[in-house]
Scaffold this motif. Structure first.
Motif, PDB file in Angstrom:
ATOM      1  N   PRO A  96      40.165 -31.035  -1.888  1.00  0.00           N
ATOM      2  CA  PRO A  96      41.715 -30.314  -0.864  1.00  0.00           C
ATOM      3  C   PRO A  96      42.725 -29.957  -1.150  1.00  0.00           C
ATOM      4  CG  PRO A  96      40.851 -32.602   0.052  1.00  0.00           C
ATOM      5  CD  PRO A  96      40.155 -32.644  -1.361  1.00  0.00           C
ATOM      6  N   ALA A  97      43.091 -31.196  -1.791  1.00  0.00           N
ATOM      7  CA  ALA A  97      44.995 -30.669  -2.846  1.00  0.00           C
ATOM      8  C   ALA A  97      44.530 -29.093  -3.332  1.00  0.00           C
ATOM      9  CB  ALA A  97      45.026 -31.656  -3.805  1.00  0.00           C
ATOM     10  N   TYR A  98      43.218 -29.317  -3.925  1.00  0.00           N
ATOM     11  CA  TYR A  98      43.439 -28.006  -4.483  1.00  0.00           C
ATOM     12  C   TYR A  98      43.509 -26.220  -3.638  1.00  0.00           C
ATOM     13  CZ  TYR A  98      41.597 -24.455  -8.301  1.00  0.00           C
ATOM     14  OH  TYR A  98      41.865 -23.342  -9.417  1.00  0.00           O
ATOM     15  N   LEU A  99      43.013 -26.652  -2.256  1.00  0.00           N
ATOM     16  CA  LEU A  99      43.190 -25.709  -1.483  1.00  0.00           C
ATOM     17  C   LEU A  99      44.920 -25.328  -0.645  1.00  0.00           C
ATOM     18  CD1 LEU A  99      40.220 -26.731   0.956  1.00  0.00           C
ATOM     19  CD2 LEU A  99      40.220 -24.375  -0.584  1.00  0.00           C
ATOM     20  N   ALA A 100      45.509 -26.868  -1.001  1.00  0.00           N
ATOM     21  CA  ALA A 100      47.100 -26.926  -0.196  1.00  0.00           C
ATOM     22  C   ALA A 100      47.575 -26.709  -1.506  1.00  0.00           C
ATOM     23  CB  ALA A 100      46.946 -27.769  -0.147  1.00  0.00           C
ATOM     24  N   GLY A 101      47.541 -26.005  -3.160  1.00  0.00           N
ATOM     25  CA  GLY A 101      47.862 -25.279  -3.924  1.00  0.00           C
ATOM     26  C   GLY A 101      48.570 -24.694  -4.319  1.00  0.00           C
ATOM     27  N   PRO A 102      49.013 -24.288  -5.535  1.00  0.00           N
ATOM     28  CA  PRO A 102      49.433 -22.319  -5.692  1.00  0.00           C
ATOM     29  C   PRO A 102      48.384 -21.406  -5.296  1.00  0.00           C
ATOM     30  CG  PRO A 102      49.980 -24.020  -7.476  1.00  0.00           C
ATOM     31  CD  PRO A 102      49.389 -24.510  -6.868  1.00  0.00           C
ATOM     32  N   THR A 103      47.428 -21.551  -5.960  1.00  0.00           N
ATOM     33  CA  THR A 103      45.808 -20.940  -5.729  1.00  0.00           C
ATOM     34  C   THR A 103      45.198 -20.213  -3.639  1.00  0.00           C
ATOM     35  OG1 THR A 103      44.493 -21.930  -6.486  1.00  0.00           O
ATOM     36  CG2 THR A 103      45.759 -20.555  -8.187  1.00  0.00           C
ATOM     37  N   GLY A 104      46.246 -21.727  -3.301  1.00  0.00           N
ATOM     38  CA  GLY A 104      45.300 -21.808  -2.135  1.00  0.00           C
ATOM     39  C   GLY A 104      45.653 -20.741  -0.600  1.00  0.00           C
ATOM     40  N   GLY A 105      46.109 -19.443  -0.901  1.00  0.00           N
ATOM     41  CA  GLY A 105      46.622 -18.519  -0.622  1.00  0.00           C
ATOM     42  C   GLY A 105      46.029 -17.650  -0.589  1.00  0.00           C
ATOM     43  N   LEU A 138      41.872  -2.506  -0.773  1.00  0.00           N
ATOM     44  CA  LEU A 138      42.023  -2.537   0.256  1.00  0.00           C
ATOM     45  C   LEU A 138      41.822  -3.864  -0.165  1.00  0.00           C
ATOM     46  CD1 LEU A 138      43.736  -2.777   3.501  1.00  0.00           C
ATOM     47  CD2 LEU A 138      41.033  -2.400   4.144  1.00  0.00           C
ATOM     48  N   GLY A 139      40.805  -4.902  -0.090  1.00  0.00           N
ATOM     49  CA  GLY A 139      40.969  -6.066   0.099  1.00  0.00           C
ATOM     50  C   GLY A 139      40.565  -6.286  -1.531  1.00  0.00           C
ATOM     51  N   ASP A 140      41.031  -6.494  -2.725  1.00  0.00           N
ATOM     52  CA  ASP A 140      42.405  -7.234  -4.208  1.00  0.00           C
ATOM     53  C   ASP A 140      43.202  -6.875  -2.768  1.00  0.00           C
ATOM     54  OD1 ASP A 140      41.338  -7.807  -6.053  1.00  0.00           O
ATOM     55  OD2 ASP A 140      42.762  -6.322  -7.076  1.00  0.00           O
ATOM     56  N   VAL A 141      44.229  -6.164  -2.392  1.00  0.00           N
ATOM     57  CA  VAL A 141      45.513  -6.173  -2.180  1.00  0.00           C
ATOM     58  C   VAL A 141      45.732  -6.828  -0.451  1.00  0.00           C
ATOM     59  CG1 VAL A 141      47.069  -4.811  -0.410  1.00  0.00           C
ATOM     60  CG2 VAL A 141      46.073  -2.996  -2.377  1.00  0.00           C
ATOM     61  N   LEU A 142      44.979  -7.052  -0.177  1.00  0.00           N
ATOM     62  CA  LEU A 142      44.960  -8.149   1.288  1.00  0.00           C
ATOM     63  C   LEU A 142      44.811  -9.899   0.556  1.00  0.00           C
ATOM     64  CD1 LEU A 142      41.966  -6.616   3.376  1.00  0.00           C
ATOM     65  CD2 LEU A 142      45.330  -7.074   3.163  1.00  0.00           C
ATOM     66  N   ILE A 143      44.236  -9.630  -0.416  1.00  0.00           N
ATOM     67  CA  ILE A 143      43.928 -11.008  -1.602  1.00  0.00           C
ATOM     68  C   ILE A 143      45.407 -11.740  -2.156  1.00  0.00           C
ATOM     69  CG2 ILE A 143      42.624 -12.651  -3.608  1.00  0.00           C
ATOM     70  CD1 ILE A 143      40.329 -10.148  -3.044  1.00  0.00           C
ATOM     71  N   PHE A 144      45.346 -10.450  -2.385  1.00  0.00           N
ATOM     72  CA  PHE A 144      46.830 -10.477  -3.775  1.00  0.00           C
ATOM     73  C   PHE A 144      47.763 -10.814  -2.513  1.00  0.00           C
ATOM     74  CE2 PHE A 144      44.826  -9.894  -7.243  1.00  0.00           C
ATOM     75  CZ  PHE A 144      45.167 -11.365  -8.484  1.00  0.00           C
ATOM     76  N   ALA A 145      48.103 -10.270  -1.161  1.00  0.00           N
ATOM     77  CA  ALA A 145      49.116 -10.072  -0.371  1.00  0.00           C
ATOM     78  C   ALA A 145      48.943 -12.225   0.346  1.00  0.00           C
ATOM     79  CB  ALA A 145      48.819  -9.434   1.191  1.00  0.00           C
ATOM     80  N   CYS A 146      47.768 -11.942   0.841  1.00  0.00           N
ATOM     81  CA  CYS A 146      48.231 -13.462   0.935  1.00  0.00           C
ATOM     82  C   CYS A 146      48.138 -14.553   0.058  1.00  0.00           C
ATOM     83  CB  CYS A 146      46.031 -14.004   0.927  1.00  0.00           C
ATOM     84  SG  CYS A 146      46.255 -13.056   2.790  1.00  0.00           S
ATOM     85  N   GLY A 147      47.812 -14.781  -1.182  1.00  0.00           N
ATOM     86  CA  GLY A 147      48.242 -15.461  -2.567  1.00  0.00           C
ATOM     87  C   GLY A 147      49.460 -15.093  -2.533  1.00  0.00           C
ATOM     88  N   LEU A 148      50.097 -14.522  -2.758  1.00  0.00           N
ATOM     89  CA  LEU A 148      51.843 -14.382  -2.835  1.00  0.00           C
ATOM     90  C   LEU A 148      52.281 -14.623  -1.503  1.00  0.00           C
ATOM     91  CD1 LEU A 148      51.595 -10.870  -4.421  1.00  0.00           C
ATOM     92  CD2 LEU A 148      51.938 -12.844  -6.056  1.00  0.00           C
ATOM     93  N   ALA A 149      51.963 -14.265  -0.736  1.00  0.00           N
ATOM     94  CA  ALA A 149      52.842 -15.115   0.914  1.00  0.00           C
ATOM     95  C   ALA A 149      52.563 -16.468   0.295  1.00  0.00           C
ATOM     96  CB  ALA A 149      52.139 -14.642   2.111  1.00  0.00           C
ATOM     97  N   TRP A 150      51.653 -17.407   0.123  1.00  0.00           N
ATOM     98  CA  TRP A 150      51.800 -18.518   0.137  1.00  0.00           C
ATOM     99  C   TRP A 150      52.257 -18.950  -1.720  1.00  0.00           C
ATOM    100  CZ3 TRP A 150      51.057 -23.447   2.699  1.00  0.00           C
ATOM    101  CH2 TRP A 150      50.363 -23.584   1.958  1.00  0.00           C
ATOM    102  N   SER A 153      56.156 -19.165  -0.921  1.00  0.00           N
ATOM    103  CA  SER A 153      56.763 -20.429  -0.497  1.00  0.00           C
ATOM    104  C   SER A 153      56.574 -21.542  -0.887  1.00  0.00           C
ATOM    105  CB  SER A 153      55.535 -20.463   0.780  1.00  0.00           C
ATOM    106  OG  SER A 153      54.358 -21.489   0.496  1.00  0.00           O
ATOM    107  N   LEU A 154      56.396 -22.063  -2.353  1.00  0.00           N
ATOM    108  CA  LEU A 154      56.580 -22.439  -3.467  1.00  0.00           C
ATOM    109  C   LEU A 154      57.224 -22.671  -4.354  1.00  0.00           C
ATOM    110  CD1 LEU A 154      52.575 -23.273  -3.536  1.00  0.00           C
ATOM    111  CD2 LEU A 154      53.812 -24.645  -2.267  1.00  0.00           C
ATOM    112  N   ILE A 155      57.654 -21.417  -4.932  1.00  0.00           N
ATOM    113  CA  ILE A 155      58.009 -21.078  -5.802  1.00  0.00           C
ATOM    114  C   ILE A 155      59.300 -19.734  -6.150  1.00  0.00           C
ATOM    115  CG2 ILE A 155      56.050 -21.503  -7.628  1.00  0.00           C
ATOM    116  CD1 ILE A 155      55.933 -19.105  -8.134  1.00  0.00           C
ATOM    117  N   GLY A 156      58.907 -19.130  -4.663  1.00  0.00           N
ATOM    118  CA  GLY A 156      60.213 -18.262  -3.935  1.00  0.00           C
ATOM    119  C   GLY A 156      59.107 -16.668  -4.577  1.00  0.00           C
ATOM    120  N   LEU A 157      59.649 -15.462  -3.814  1.00  0.00           N
ATOM    121  CA  LEU A 157      58.967 -14.074  -3.538  1.00  0.00           C
ATOM    122  C   LEU A 157      59.071 -14.005  -5.750  1.00  0.00           C
ATOM    123  CD1 LEU A 157      57.093 -11.669  -3.019  1.00  0.00           C
ATOM    124  CD2 LEU A 157      60.010 -11.174  -2.126  1.00  0.00           C
TER     125      LEU A 157
END
Length: 193
Positions: A96-105, A138-150, A153-157
């Protein structure tokens, strides 16, 4: 029939049509096979510049394209559940910690991308190289948009873009090109059969 109705079969549907008698078994087997493929793709590292590349995002895009939106989302949910339970299906392990970590988004983005690509393919976006490429982008953009948003929030944009996007652009372009080319080619092979 509404204009949002599914009008095109998926590759999985064309190769193994769902019937009243096999619908649940078919979906379960495809989801298990897809989650296993995702787990393998997370562990495969291809030497690439500037960072090694896993095949995970490409497999997510192809699962959306091959299975359609609902079944691809179920497959990714199964994969995420396996990882949350501690199975070492992610690139760095599981739990579960992996899901909340840097790659969770990024992992959450897998769900969004699988749904989007699957939905587009169900509407005929897998028959030409151009439409396949647009769906994959589009799919790849969505993956990276979610990933970068999360991640932001942890390390700054700025740091998130530098560490979580820029090093992966070349590898993602290659995976998108391969996935986009595979779809129409698979349909052409299937048509010859």
């Amino acid at each position: 029939m509404s204009d949002t109705a599914i009008t095109h079969p998926t590759l999985a549907g064309a190769l193994w049509p769902a019937t009243r008698g096999n619908r649940l078994l078919r979906a379960a087997l495809l989801a298990v096979l897809g989650s296993a493929l995702l787990a393998i793709s997370a562990r495969v590292q291809v030497p690439f510049w500037p960072v090694p590349m896993t095949l995970q995002t490409g497999v997510v895009l192809l699962l959306g394209a091959a299975l359609g939106g609902r079944l691809a989302v179920a497959t990714v949910l199964l994969y995420l559940a396996e990882g949350a339970l501690g199975l070492p299906v992610f690139a760095g392990g599981g739990g579960p910690a992996y899901l909340a970590g840097p790659t969770g988004g990024y992992l959450a983005g897998f769900l969004v991308a699988a749904a989007a690509v699957g939905s587009l393919v169900e509407r005929g976006w897998s028959r030409s190289l151009a439409s396949s490429a647009l769906a994959m982008i589009l799919g790849d953009v969505l993956i990276f948009a979610c990933g970068l948003a999360w991640l932001s929030s942890l390390i700054g944009l700025d740091k998130a873009i530098a560490a979580g996007l820029l090093p992966f652009l070349a590898g993602e372009a290659l995976k998108i090109a391969l996935a986009a080319a595979l779809l129409p080619a698979a349909w052409k092979l299937l048509a010859r059969r």
